[in-house]
Design an enzyme around this catalytic site. Structure first.
Site, mmCIF file in Angstrom:
data_model
loop_
_atom_site.group_PDB
_atom_site.id
_atom_site.type_symbol
_atom_site.label_atom_id
_atom_site.label_comp_id
_atom_site.label_asym_id
_atom_site.label_seq_id
_atom_site.Cartn_x
_atom_site.Cartn_y
_atom_site.Cartn_z
ATOM 1 C CG ASP A 239 -79.780 -52.428 -36.857
ATOM 2 O OD1 ASP A 239 -78.478 -52.176 -36.619
ATOM 3 O OD2 ASP A 239 -80.652 -52.962 -36.096
HETATM 4 C C1 BGC Z 1 -77.905 -53.721 -33.925
HETATM 5 C C2 BGC Z 1 -77.849 -52.411 -33.621
HETATM 6 C C3 BGC Z 1 -76.280 -51.881 -33.381
HETATM 7 C C4 BGC Z 1 -75.624 -52.451 -34.553
HETATM 8 C C5 BGC Z 1 -74.384 -51.843 -34.534
HETATM 9 C C6 BGC Z 1 -77.019 -54.222 -35.001
HETATM 10 O O1 BGC Z 1 -77.069 -55.712 -35.067
HETATM 11 O O2 BGC Z 1 -79.219 -54.094 -33.892
HETATM 12 O O3 BGC Z 1 -78.582 -52.065 -32.304
HETATM 13 O O4 BGC Z 1 -76.237 -50.295 -33.283
HETATM 14 O O5 BGC Z 1 -75.695 -53.598 -34.654
HETATM 15 O O6 BGC Z 1 -73.556 -52.620 -33.875
#
Ligand code: BGC
Length: 740
Positions: free
Chosen positions: A278
């Site tokens: 993530d």
């Molecule tokens: C989220 C993810 C997401 C990523 C990109 C993160 O803050 O937890 O679920 O895919 O951002 O936007």
């Protein structure tokens, strides 16, 4: 086109058999790793060999960051590839309820999809998101989110598939298959135990912040509640990639948790894809690579000083002896292996051509999903509305004329939108006098309601990634000053035929529910939510949804209430002390009556479940269940027969009174019946045995129920395991170790 493509593939396969050299060419070129007759592993090995050490290091991280803003023409993540060797760029996008890359079809929130209890629909939905991702030039879609809804305060409740592992797994598997069939790699997230954003604390602080919180979860609870959807994604849907989460799991950051990323994911489940972090979730390069992290799309160091997999940081880590080139190579191999296995090298790169999206077809899917996921919670002869009999209709509420959705990485800019107010007015027709009121003044709204034949109040909550809701009432965390509970109460006092339409992230408190005549939970219904709500209110569609999560009567009834250690955590540690008693499992065990139970939802017709039969499967490996569903009402509608199982508990092994083990979705015309067949395999009867590190069916008596919700069940049918005596006629199943 289609036919030609098929011919080309058939041709390639034939040539591959004749001689490897002929299988090369196409978009990949004439490199040795372009030989399609070789295995993905062999091809990846050849390419890794051809890459310089620096090029391999360069493949570990993304190269751009601006796409997280979600603008058109930019991807949420990009990796540049290696032009020297013809390794194409890789593009990645959010996410679970649509492609977050400029305007896209805004599908109903994932919780609505879960409420549909409809696997086929989940496949169609995932397929449509995958299709849009491909047509926007993406190779990977960060979805679905399969973290269990441990508390409805969770800021991402709307993005979850509810509180039950079987329902979440079933929807996720279908979603992933649909998306991957559309030609993109699904990325199931967030692995693991990422069940809260953190509670708003003093001075803007976040208590139990997802970026650092340590989720302490015992092994049995992990295996039985929080991991099954990931496991099913790997084993049943062959998901291509997994996103490790920000939080720590039992003391160790998920993205450097070897027990999780290698022990469970790869060794126990046989995962062959790649793990990505993530955004900013990689913390220390050495442990992350050693644990099995392969790629990090976010190319910058994050705020808390965590080390990301950028070329400079990785090179420095190698120089300092904190990781090795071999660890880098292994990660790159896994990424490339997946790309070879999924055809990424053998096709032309996807182009960002949003105009090619069939927006009308996808909008129809979004509308169908909104109808299939909406849950009718109460109906005192208030619905459906009849446009021929109504003279006037009040449509009230601050959310009746706006697009309501969840914030964060599932915040989709819709391709089109018709509000509930406009859709209701259009459906009511010119004969019905529709009066709208924004509801910011409850007294005025009550006046409007009093003069109408019926009043529809549309009220939403507010939820976003980043923080949890401060409390469970509708106004908790609301961005405006309208007291929605007060508004509903005022309108209900003024008009006996008041129908509330909720657009919420998940369960909320409904203190006025005894005073309203109708209650429809539409969740965040997406871009076609307005027309879907209108069709449901007027009976053009049957409300197809059943609750994927329990609605409590009061916040104090939540399984995690009353002890900050359970939620939001103390000193950065959140203890999953309720164990396997999550959601309805907890309400059942504590004998707490919910406002609306898991699995519940009304239809405009009436269903009867009859003729439940339970027979042992071959060699006693589980049972086969049949039950008849009959439509006894006067309308066509959808039934969701559900099968629950109670496992025998033992000292030190508490078992929830009932767990969902099977369900079906049946569309029936009036007077029709259907026989539903459900197979409960041995695993359905098993608990995770922490001593033997495996699944085990305990000897003893099991109870099986069929019903229309977790609280509306027929008689208990006994099942005997391992020779236990459970009454005459009990089906007999085998006890002992269960593989898988
Ligand atoms: C989220 C993810 C997401 C990523 C990109 C993160 O803050 O937890 O679920 O895919 O951002 O936007």
């Amino acid at each position: 086109m289609r036919l030609l493509g098929g011919v080309a593939v058939a041709l390639a396969l034939a040539l591959g058999a004749a001689g490897s050299a002929h299988a090369q060419g196409g978009p990949c070129g004439a490199h040795p790793w372009c030989d399609r007759s070789l295995s993905p592993d062999r091809r990846a090995a050849l390419l890794v060999d051809a890459l310089t050490p620096a090029e391999r290091i360069g493949l570990l991280a993304g190269d751009k960051a601006g796409g997280v803003a979600g603008a058109a023409g930019m991807h949420t993540g990009d990796a540049d590839g290696v032009p020297r060797l013809g390794v194409p760029p890789l593009h990645l996008t959010d996410g679970p309820v649509g492609v977050r890359q400029g305007p896209s079809t805004a599908f109903p929130a994932s919780i609505s999809l879960a409420a549909s209890f409809d696997r086929r629909l989940a496949g169609t939905y995932g397929g449509a998101v995958g299709d849009e991702a491909r047509l926007k030039g993406d190779d990977v879609v960060y979805a679905p989110t399969v973290n269990i809804l441990r508390t409805p305060l969770w800021g991402r409740a709307f993005e979850s598939l509810g509180e039950d592992p079987l329902l979440t797994s079933s929807m996720a598997v279908a979603w992933i298959r649909g998306a991957q069939r559309a030609g993109v790699i699904a990325n199931v997230k967030h692995f693991a135990a990422n069940n809260q954003e953190g509670a708003p604390g003093p001075g803007g602080s976040i208590v139990g912040n997802r970026f650092s919180v340590d989720a302490r979860v015992d092994q049995r609870t992990l295996r039985e509640i929080y991991l099954p959807a990931f496991e099913a994604a790997v084993k049943d849907a062959h998901v291509g990639s997994v996103m490790c989460s920000y939080n720590r799991l039992n003391g160790i950051h998920s993205c450097e948790n070897k027990a999780l990323l290698t022990g469970i994911l790869r060794r126990d489940w046989g995962f062959r894809g790649f793990v990505l972090a993530d955004y900013g979730a990689s913390k220390h390069i050495g442990p992350a690579l050693a644990a099995g992290l392969d790629f990090e799309p976010w190319p910058f160091a994050d705020a808390d000083g965590g080390e990301n997999l950028t070329p400079a940081a990785v090179s420095a880590a190698i120089a300092a002896g904190r990781t090795t080139q071999a660890a880098v190579d292994a990660a790159v191999h896994r990424l490339l292996r997946t790309l070879f296995a999924t055809g990424f090298f053998d096709r032309a790169p996807y182009a960002d051509t949003p105009a090619r999206i069939d927006a009308a077809a996808h909008r129809r899917i979004a509308q169908r999903a909104a109808e299939a996921g909406a849950v009718l919670l109460k109906n005192d002869h208030a619905l459906p509305l009849d446009a021929r009999r109504l003279r006037s209709l009040a449509v009230i509420g601050p959310d009746a004329d706006r697009y309501v959705n969840g914030g964060g990485s599932s915040d989709i800019v819709p391709l089109s939108f018709t509000s509930p107010l406009n859709a209701i007015a259009a459906r009511a027709g010119a004969r019905v006098h529709v009066r709208a009121d924004t509801g910011d003044d409850p007294a005025r709204a009550a006046q409007v309601a009093r003069r109408a034949d019926a009043a529809v109040v549309v009220v939403a909550d507010s939820a976003a990634e980043g923080t949890d809701k401060p409390c469970l009432g509708l106004e908790c965390g609301s961005k405006d000053a309208v007291d929605r509970d007060k508004l509903v109460a005022a309108v209900a006092a003024a008009n006996r035929r008041t129908i509330v339409v909720l657009e919420t992230a998940g369960p909320v408190l409904t203190p006025w529910r005894h005073r309203v005549a109708g209650l429809l939970e539409a969740w965040y219904p997406g871009e076609a939510g307005g027309p879907a709500i209108a069709r449901l209110l007027f009976g053009d569609a049957d409300p197809g949804g059943r609750l994927p999560a329990t609605f409590p009567r009061r916040e104090g009834d939540l399984p995690t209430a009353g002890d900050p250690k359970l939620y939001p955590g103390v000193g950065g540690i959140v203890t999953y002390g309720e164990g396997v008693l999550v959601g309805y499992r907890s309400y059942d065990q504590r004998r707490v009556r919910p406002a609306y139970p898991f699995g519940f939802g009304l239809s405009y017709t009436r269903f009867a479940l009859r003729g439940l039969r339970v027979r042992a499967a071959r060699r006693g490996a589980g049972v086969r269940v049949t039950v008849d569903v009959a439509n006894r009402g006067g309308r066509r509608g959808t039934a969701v027969p559900q099968v629950y199982l109670g496992l025998p508990s033992a000292p030190g092994r508490v078992q929830p009174p009932r767990q969902l083990k099977g369900f079906a979705k049946v569309d029936l015309r009036p007077g029709r019946r259907a026989r539903v067949h459900l197979a409960l395999d041995a695993r359905a009867f098993a608990y995770w045995d922490v001593h033997r590190h495996g699944w085990r069916v305990a000897p003893g008596c099991y109870g099986l129920w069929a019903g229309t919700s977790s609280r509306d069940l027929g008689r208990r049918v006994p099942i005997a395991a391992g020779g236990a005596r459970c009454g005459a006629g009990a089906a007999r199943i085998a006890a002992g170790t269960v593989s898988g």
